[in-house]
Design a protein around this motif. Sequence first.
Motif, PDB file in Angstrom:
ATOM      1  N   PHE A 240       0.828  -1.202   0.000  1.00 11.26           N
ATOM      2  CA  PHE A 240       0.000   0.000   0.000  1.00 11.26           C
ATOM      3  C   PHE A 240       0.866   1.257   0.000  1.00 11.26           C
ATOM      4  N   THR A 306      -7.302  -0.059   0.334  1.00 11.40           N
ATOM      5  CA  THR A 306      -6.170  -0.408  -0.521  1.00 11.40           C
ATOM      6  C   THR A 306      -6.586  -0.476  -1.985  1.00 11.40           C
ATOM      7  N   GLY A 310      -5.431   1.888  -5.175  1.00  8.16           N
ATOM      8  CA  GLY A 310      -4.979   1.350  -6.459  1.00  8.16           C
ATOM      9  C   GLY A 310      -5.594   2.083  -7.639  1.00  8.16           C
ATOM     10  N   CYS A 399      -1.304  -2.388  -5.221  1.00 10.42           N
ATOM     11  CA  CYS A 399      -2.406  -2.203  -4.275  1.00 10.42           C
ATOM     12  C   CYS A 399      -3.369  -3.378  -4.296  1.00 10.42           C
TER      13      CYS A 399
END
Length: 413
Positions: A240, A306, A310, A399
């Motif tokens: 992350f 997360t 992304g 991610c």
Amino acid sequence: MDENTKGSGTQKFPYRLGFGLLFGLLGWLIPYLGVNSTLLPAKIQQIAPNQKVQIVATLATIAMVVATIANIIEGALSDRTISRWGKRNPWIVLGLITTLITFYCLTKVTTVHGVILNWSLFQVALNMMVAPIVAFIADKAPKKYRGGVSAFYGVGMNIGTPVGTMIASRYITNINSGIYVFMIFEIVFTVIGLLLVGDGSNKGAQVKKLHGSELLEAFIPPIHGDIRDFYLAVFGKLLFVSAQFIITGYQLYIFVDYMKQSSSIAAHSLSIMSTILLITGVAFAAIGGPLADKFHSLKLLVAISTVVMGLGVAAPALDPAPWTMFVYAGLSGCAMGMYNSVDQALNVSVLPNPNNAAKDLGIVNLANSLGQVFGPIVAATIISAAGYRMMFPAAGIMCLVGAILILMIKKVH
């Protein structure tokens, strides 16, 4: 009496601890990120403009190694410190003093080697503060309020990142003045944080004497107990943060080299981006912890955050124009706000051994430090091989994998 040991029927939310964590975190985070993400690249650009991308990557690699060793050792020593000032405060104060010294030295160095040496020493000093501050959550936060207390830490993370950049962007052409401003921030915020937490003497506390393999285990990542979930949290966090810092570590160069802006216009764009990050990050950090306490959904909130991160880090691949960085700022601000508000509560819940809280939390949070240097290394590799555009989808994939790792954690809902 420690707040963790009070009767659950009479517990009140520990606001002093929460605000102490908030200010203590800001004490190191605002100066560190302001210098690391903007003023340090600006200084390198002044010293060696033609090698700046490679130098930032080299600097990040060395810093990663130094930070890894320093974080583990200093966290373990903090766990075993007995003094009239407590076990955390001596390390935080020593870290404050030594980081100020390295910041001052950074204003004087004029060579690449000098910058690398100084920044390596800074990593040793910085990690004297990082691990002990976050350990206050394990030391003092009642279990029923860990999500809420962690939210204060999360709000600090989401204030520190954009505010550090906003301040630094005003000093791109006057780097030394910016560093002096950050030194003042560090002193004021750290002292306020320590006064609020109020960690007193722990003289008389019993610290187990270590021999042989026990001594080794006290200074290495955990190898016994329920470590599966612990390492899933570590690597999920690493991915992350690394994805975030693929962009953050090169954000100045993204605007200048990828989006073809002048330095002055880039500074303005950085300021806008930081404002978006600040607003979205603080808003979502404020609601994340209470939601986690109410619905007991730490793992799911971290995983969703997360995935949203992304989407944000992939956005600039769509178009080499500032609007895509602003989209990134909006999505990643929401993601970081929610993530940081519950992440520390998740980390505390997967610790293999509470007696090694600072050392083990230091290892989890080392993913922060490692991600902040691993991200730029990945970015530099991709930029050299394929140009700026390809680093954004790569960050998005990181991610996605990180979210999968978090969802694999079993002992936290």
